[in-house]
Design a protein around this motif. Structure first.
Motif, PDB file in Angstrom:
ATOM      1  N   SER A 138       1.165  -1.171  -0.509  1.00  0.00           N
ATOM      2  CA  SER A 138       0.003  -0.153   0.003  1.00  0.00           C
ATOM      3  C   SER A 138       1.371   1.480   0.180  1.00  0.00           C
TER       4      SER A 138
ATOM      5  N   PRO B 179       2.682   6.545  -1.954  1.00  0.00           N
ATOM      6  CA  PRO B 179       1.838   5.063  -1.721  1.00  0.00           C
ATOM      7  C   PRO B 179       1.970   4.852  -3.100  1.00  0.00           C
TER       8      PRO B 179
ATOM      9  N   THR C 199       3.875  -0.117   4.156  1.00  0.00           N
ATOM     10  CA  THR C 199       2.895  -0.406   4.804  1.00  0.00           C
ATOM     11  C   THR C 199       1.902  -2.167   3.679  1.00  0.00           C
TER      12      THR C 199
ATOM     13  N   GLN D 236      -4.285  -4.787   7.565  1.00  0.00           N
ATOM     14  CA  GLN D 236      -2.516  -4.000   7.281  1.00  0.00           C
ATOM     15  C   GLN D 236      -1.765  -4.246   8.325  1.00  0.00           C
TER      16      GLN D 236
ATOM     17  N   HIS E  87      -8.086  -1.026   7.807  1.00  0.00           N
ATOM     18  CA  HIS E  87      -7.228  -0.554   6.663  1.00  0.00           C
ATOM     19  C   HIS E  87      -7.365   0.485   6.195  1.00  0.00           C
ATOM     20  N   GLY E  88      -6.005   1.276   5.452  1.00  0.00           N
ATOM     21  CA  GLY E  88      -6.441   2.529   5.067  1.00  0.00           C
ATOM     22  C   GLY E  88      -5.589   3.738   6.426  1.00  0.00           C
TER      23      GLY E  88
ATOM     24  N   VAL F  74      -0.891  -4.678   2.961  1.00  0.00           N
ATOM     25  CA  VAL F  74      -2.296  -5.393   2.656  1.00  0.00           C
ATOM     26  C   VAL F  74      -2.427  -6.290   2.054  1.00  0.00           C
TER      27      VAL F  74
ATOM     28  N   GLN G  95      -1.038   2.179  -5.663  1.00  0.00           N
ATOM     29  CA  GLN G  95      -2.516   1.134  -5.705  1.00  0.00           C
ATOM     30  C   GLN G  95      -2.553   0.106  -6.306  1.00  0.00           C
ATOM     31  N   THR G  96      -3.420  -1.181  -5.045  1.00  0.00           N
ATOM     32  CA  THR G  96      -3.164  -2.141  -5.095  1.00  0.00           C
ATOM     33  C   THR G  96      -4.062  -2.747  -6.581  1.00  0.00           C
TER      34      THR G  96
END
Length: 650
Positions: A6, A21, A71, A78, A103-104, A73, A23-24
């Motif tokens: 993440s 960051p 990080t 997470q 999560h997040g 996920v 994107q998955t």
């Protein structure tokens, strides 16, 4: 499902956080100039996932970053993984902080982190989060040790450094390390789903049992009791007599084991006389003469055995011919009659049964021949038994002579060593040396006698080995591996065709032992290293990694669901490739990203690709996948410029 990335984060000494960051489930590209920190993304991931070394390079990262974090996920879970940079002159840092988050959730503040988890525990936590069964044990070729799969092994298939992504000599991450290659060979079948953990455990148990059997044999050899009048004891006795520690025994007197030991004990307590034994009494000369006699007897016995075996073979050949002649006559009905009271059929031909002149005389001659052959067969058969018995006696005598030669050689060696160790000019010194050698021998024998007996477990171990070999006799695992590799190979070939790589129209296969790709051509197998051109090396690396991850996702294999590629464009593409230039090179690179995007779409968000690039294309799917541009022109980089400060005295 296992995890994707993440974000990565770095902390400076003041606790300020810089987060990148991702994107998955999709393609993420960070493009930019050299020395802006792009390649550090891969090494930070490696470091935070349990590398044994501090793999992060670059002055800014080493001097101004105090903490690296990742990080990850998985579904709605997470995990925040933080690892400090080494302190002082330390080579690495072996403490972690791993926190389960909502999560997040953003990275925690530096003050909220506690670093108390050691490296080995951190690896286990990360492996469990990856979905790896901690109870699995895999055998390693040509080794008695076992390996437990871990997140570190999964990274073989998730990372492609700049010097790996287009390397013609290696295919997987870390393959250059000697200790990684056996692990790769063990882990590839496991992650492909072709390993039954119970079978793997039995294979390891079989390897251990074979080693235990060899060790048991060695222990029994070492624990073999002293033979009566062994060569060493007899030679030491001869030395003691020669050194005037003992009186010579009567000629031809046979000594038992106990008698020899008793006399040797007396020798250790005796004060040597000053007189020197007669010159004619040379034990080495006597032993050499005995050895000549033994060797002559040995040679003569071998000749006799050879002659007897020749006679036996000739008798067997002759007996075979007699059997054949007897069988021919027997077919004429000339064997002894079942009922002797029945009169012979005189005047009948023994061949056709009709009346013929002189038939009785011919029948009588043939019957006499048959009786003679029967008698010869009986005589030769008895003689053959006698010859075989003689051969057995001579072979037994040969074994006795061989043992006598071995004992004689042992006596010669012991006496020679004793004479070299002692001064021939000083009888007292020689006697002291001989006494010391006798004492050492007696002490060693006493320890051997007093030691607990060695249990003979060879039969038990042999039975266990046979049982396991029977259980492992089938080739189910090998068949599974071949089948799964065949399916992966089909995926690789499809991508090679899309990328227009060399040999894409011929069968391509992944070799799990050589850890490379091979094209099966009409001219023979062609390894990846022989295919030529950087485009082929790069294309086959990416085709292989994408195909493996497609298979891993299909079978839910516990391999992290991301792939990081460091500069697949390499030096063949300038830093700035916008505005449609660079012809075929641009088209080739764009085709590469189109192939990556197709693979991601096929996996429906269950796989993530992160690319660290020099090139910057204004075409899809490249343009929409760019997450950051780190260039000198815009001042962007992984490490913020205001973090880079130097003291005046630096």
């Amino acid at each position: 499902m296992t995890f994707q990335i993440s974000a990565i984060s770095i902390y400076n000494k003041d606790g300020e956080i810089r987060t990148v960051p991702f994107q998955t489930g999709t393609l993420n590209i960070i493009t930019g100039d050299a020395r802006r920190g792009k390649s550090a993304i891969l090494t930070i991931v490696d470091y935070c996932l349990g590398s044994d070394e501090f793999v992060i390079r670059g002055a800014a990262l080493r001097n101004f970053v105090h903490l690296f974090a990742l990080t990850v996920v998985k579904d709605d879970q997470q995990l925040f993984v933080a690892r400090p940079a080494p302190v002082g002159k330390a080579a690495t840092n072996t403490t972690f902080c791993i926190i389960s988050q909502a999560h997040g959730a953003p990275p925690p503040a530096y003050t909220e982190l506690t670093f108390s988890m050691p490296l080995d525990i951190a690896k286990k936590v990360l492996s469990k989060f990856t979905g790896i069964d901690p109870s699995v044990q895999l055998p390693v070729a040509r080794s008695v040790r076992q390996l437990s799969p871990s997140v570190r092994h999964g990274l073989f298939f998730c990372l492609q450094e700049q010097n790996e992504v287009a390397n013609h000599d290696l295919l997987f991450h870390g393959q250059t390390e000697d200790y990684h290659r056996p692990a790769l060979r063990a882990m590839l079948p496991y992650f492909l789903g072709a390993v039954d953990p119970e079978r793997a455990q039995r294979e390891h148990q079989l390897k251990l049992l074979r080693r235990q059997l060899a060790e048991a044999q060695e222990r029994l050899e070492a624990a073999r009791p002293f033979q009566h009048a062994s060569g060493t004891a007899a030679a030491l006795l001869g030395e003691a007599i020669e050194a005037n520690l003992l009186d010579p025994a009567p000629a031809g007197h046979l000594r038992s084991h106990d008698e020899i030991l008793a006399r040797l004990r007396i020798a250790t307590e005796t004060t040597a006389a000053d007189t020197v034994p007669p010159a004619a009494e040379d034990p080495l000369s006597a032993l050499a003469a005995t050895r000549r006699d033994l060797r002559q007897a040995y040679a003569q016995t071998r000749v006799r055995i050879s002659n007897l075996k020749t006679v036996a073979r000739e008798k067997d050949d002759f007996l075979g011919q007699v059997h054949e002649q007897r069988a021919r006559l027997a077919t004429l009905g000339l064997l002894p009659r079942a009922h002797p009271e029945m009169p012979p059929q005189d005047g009948l031909c023994p061949v056709c049964g009709s009346h013929a002149p002189d038939a009785s005389q011919a029948t009588q001659i043939m019957r006499q021949d048959l009786e003679r052959l029967n008698a010869e067969m009986t005589t030769i058969g008895e003689a053959t038994l006698d010859v075989n018995a003689r051969i057995a006696e001579e072979e037994e005598a040969l074994a006795d002579l061989r043992a006598a030669l071995a004992r004689n050689q042992e006596e010669i060696e012991v006496l020679s060593a004793g004479q070299r160790a002692a001064s021939q000019d000083d009888p007292q010194q020689r006697a002291a040396v001989v006494q010391g050698r006798i004492s050492l021998f007696l002490d060693s024998m006493a320890r051997h006698t007093q030691a607990p007996p060695v249990a003979d477990r060879r039969e038990e171990l042999t039975m266990q080995i046979a049982e396991l070999e029977e259980q492992l006799g089938n080739t189910v695992q090998d068949d599974l591996l071949s089948s799964y590799l065949s399916l992966v190979n089909q995926k690789i070939q499809a991508k090679a065709t899309a990328l227009e790589l060399e040999h894409h129209d011929e069968p391509i296969r992944l070799d799990p032992q050589a850890l490379t790709l091979i094209a099966d051509t009409r001219r023979g197998p062609v390894k990846m290293s022989e295919m030529g051109s950087g485009q082929n090396y790069l294309g086959y690396h990416i085709a292989t990694m994408l195909s493996l991850h497609e298979w891993f996702t299909e079978i839910r294999s516990p391999v992290p669901r991301f792939l990081i590629l460091d500069q697949p464009s390499q030096a063949g593409f300038p830093d700035e490739t916008r505005d449609g230039g660079f012809g075929s090179a641009r088209a080739t690179l764009l085709n590469l990203y189109t192939t990556i995007q197709a693979s991601l779409q096929e996996l429906h968000g269950n796989f993530q690709v992160i690319v660290l690039e020099h090139a910057d294309l204004d075409d899809e799917p490249f343009r929409s996948a760019v997450r950051a541009r780190w260039r000198r022109s815009n001042g962007e980089a992984l490490v913020p410029e205001h973090w880079i400060t130097y003291d005046a005295d630096q």
